[in-house]
Scaffold this motif. Structure first.
Motif, short mmCIF file in Angstrom:
data_model
loop_
_atom_site.label_atom_id
_atom_site.label_comp_id
_atom_site.label_asym_id
_atom_site.label_seq_id
_atom_site.Cartn_x
_atom_site.Cartn_y
_atom_site.Cartn_z
N ARG A 7 -89.17 -95.52 -28.75
CA ARG A 7 -90.14 -94.71 -28.03
C ARG A 7 -91.17 -94.09 -28.98
O ARG A 7 -92.26 -93.72 -28.57
CB ARG A 7 -89.41 -93.58 -27.26
CG ARG A 7 -88.75 -94.04 -25.98
CD ARG A 7 -87.82 -92.96 -25.44
NE ARG A 7 -88.47 -91.69 -25.23
CZ ARG A 7 -89.12 -91.33 -24.12
NH1 ARG A 7 -89.23 -92.19 -23.12
NH2 ARG A 7 -89.66 -90.13 -24.01
N HIS A 8 -90.79 -93.97 -30.23
CA HIS A 8 -91.69 -93.39 -31.23
C HIS A 8 -91.94 -94.44 -32.33
O HIS A 8 -91.89 -94.13 -33.52
CB HIS A 8 -91.08 -92.13 -31.82
CG HIS A 8 -90.64 -91.14 -30.78
ND1 HIS A 8 -91.53 -90.42 -30.01
CD2 HIS A 8 -89.39 -90.78 -30.36
CE1 HIS A 8 -90.86 -89.64 -29.18
NE2 HIS A 8 -89.57 -89.84 -29.37
N SER A 9 -92.21 -95.67 -31.91
CA SER A 9 -92.31 -96.79 -32.84
C SER A 9 -93.43 -96.62 -33.86
O SER A 9 -93.34 -97.11 -34.98
CB SER A 9 -92.50 -98.10 -32.07
OG SER A 9 -93.65 -98.03 -31.24
N VAL A 10 -94.51 -95.91 -33.49
CA VAL A 10 -95.62 -95.72 -34.42
C VAL A 10 -95.14 -94.98 -35.66
O VAL A 10 -95.44 -95.37 -36.80
CB VAL A 10 -96.77 -94.95 -33.76
CG1 VAL A 10 -97.83 -94.58 -34.80
CG2 VAL A 10 -97.41 -95.79 -32.66
N PHE A 11 -94.36 -93.90 -35.46
CA PHE A 11 -93.86 -93.13 -36.60
C PHE A 11 -92.86 -93.95 -37.40
O PHE A 11 -92.81 -93.84 -38.63
CB PHE A 11 -93.21 -91.83 -36.11
CG PHE A 11 -94.17 -90.92 -35.41
CD1 PHE A 11 -95.12 -90.20 -36.12
CD2 PHE A 11 -94.15 -90.77 -34.03
CE1 PHE A 11 -96.01 -89.37 -35.48
CE2 PHE A 11 -95.04 -89.94 -33.38
CZ PHE A 11 -95.97 -89.24 -34.11
N PHE A 12 -92.06 -94.78 -36.70
CA PHE A 12 -91.08 -95.62 -37.41
C PHE A 12 -91.79 -96.65 -38.28
O PHE A 12 -91.42 -96.84 -39.45
CB PHE A 12 -90.18 -96.32 -36.39
CG PHE A 12 -89.19 -97.26 -37.03
CD1 PHE A 12 -88.06 -96.78 -37.67
CD2 PHE A 12 -89.40 -98.63 -36.99
CE1 PHE A 12 -87.16 -97.64 -38.28
CE2 PHE A 12 -88.51 -99.50 -37.59
CZ PHE A 12 -87.38 -99.01 -38.23
N ILE A 13 -92.81 -97.31 -37.73
CA ILE A 13 -93.52 -98.34 -38.49
C ILE A 13 -94.25 -97.74 -39.69
O ILE A 13 -94.14 -98.22 -40.82
CB ILE A 13 -94.52 -99.09 -37.57
CG1 ILE A 13 -93.75 -99.89 -36.51
CG2 ILE A 13 -95.42 -100.00 -38.38
CD1 ILE A 13 -94.63 -100.48 -35.44
N LEU A 14 -95.00 -96.65 -39.44
CA LEU A 14 -95.73 -96.01 -40.54
C LEU A 14 -94.78 -95.48 -41.60
O LEU A 14 -95.02 -95.62 -42.80
CB LEU A 14 -96.61 -94.89 -40.00
CG LEU A 14 -97.80 -95.32 -39.13
CD1 LEU A 14 -98.53 -94.09 -38.58
CD2 LEU A 14 -98.76 -96.18 -39.93
N GLY A 15 -93.70 -94.84 -41.14
CA GLY A 15 -92.73 -94.30 -42.08
C GLY A 15 -92.07 -95.38 -42.92
O GLY A 15 -91.89 -95.23 -44.14
N THR A 16 -91.73 -96.50 -42.28
CA THR A 16 -91.09 -97.61 -42.99
C THR A 16 -92.04 -98.23 -44.00
O THR A 16 -91.68 -98.46 -45.17
CB THR A 16 -90.62 -98.68 -41.99
OG1 THR A 16 -89.69 -98.09 -41.07
CG2 THR A 16 -89.95 -99.83 -42.72
#
Length: 268
Positions: A19-28
């Motif tokens: 649901r918060h994939s943007v933060f996951f992708i940027l963080g990764t």
């Protein structure tokens, strides 16, 4: 009083992160790319300094003792360029109270270095085990700037992941411990987003509920489970999870996760 925790499967935890994939992708990306650079530098032992370390130039220039050693090597760092100019590393050995010391000095002064050759005498000031060549400016360690840049990326990436962790933990805590409360549906509006969200339509849901102390809370949550609002209109009752610790925190109850985890809340 906090009730016994509801079960939450790993699949549900993954869905919350999605649901918060943007933060996951940027963080990764911002975390693991810098880490891969650090690993690369470690594995291949890439020494960008080539033995020429930064020294306190001003202190040595003001308080150092002067000597005149002979240049033993002049090397150009072709893998580094500043305005098409390459730094040079000058090697020399001088005698001091501590015996003979070999030292390296890095400078970005190609015009001056071009007039030098191995065997020339150079004016040097030394203080302790550190020294400088008088009349040449010191060129700072590239490794320092490289690791400085990597650190900035790493901090940004970790910030995204930490934010994601607390966002996900907040939702999962509501799933585990949230009180089931009746809320009044206020409004529903399409959620703005990118292409991925347009493929899976989502809506923002505004609702109002009453806390145990009688305070009315106007809250907002979003969902792409449009069936949860099937046939619902302004003023209808919907079910939400409310935190038993802070009743100002709430979320819609996801029907799919309720079935997947066996919460016994099918009739929502």
């Amino acid at each position: 009083m906090i009730q016994q925790a509801r079960p939450v499967t790993f699949r549900t935890q993954v869905e919350v992160v999605r649901r918060h994939s943007v933060f996951f992708i940027l963080g990764t990306v911002f975390t693991f790319i810098p880490l891969s650079w650090i690993i690369m530098f470690t594995i291949f032992n890439l020494d960008m300094d080539m033995g020429a370390k930064d020294v306190d130039y001003d202190n040595i220039n003001a308080n150092g003792k002067q000597t005149t050693p002979t240049l033993t090597n002049i090397e150009t760092q072709d893998n580094i360029a500043i305005n098409n100019k390459h730094p040079s590393i000058l090697t020399y050995t001088y005698s001091s109270e501590n015996g003979n010391t070999e030292s390296k000095f890095r400078t970005l002064a190609p015009d001056q270095v071009d007039r030098m050759k191995v065997g020339d005498k150079v004016d040097v000031k030394y203080l302790g085990q550190e020294s400088i060549i008088v009349g040449l400016d010191q060129f700072g360690s590239p490794t320092k700037y490289i690791y400085g840049g990597i650190t900035v990326f790493l901090i940004v990436g970790l910030s995204f992941l930490i934010y994601l962790f607390f966002r996900a933990k907040h939702e999962l805590d509501l799933f585990r411990y949230g009180k089931v409360v009746d809320a009044e549906l206020i409004s529903v509006s399409p959620r703005r987003g990118g292409a991925k969200q347009r493929m899976r339509p989502a809506v923002d849901v505004h609702y109002q509920y009453t806390t145990s102390s009688g305070q009315k809370i106007l809250a907002e949550s979003w969902t792409n489970d449009l069936l949860v609002l099937n046939g619902k209109k302004h003023g209808d009752v919907i079910k939400v999870f409310v935190s038993p610790v802070d009743e100002g925190k709430s979320c819609l109850i996801p029907r799919l996760e309720a079935v997947r985890n066996g919460w016994g809340l099918i009739e929502l």
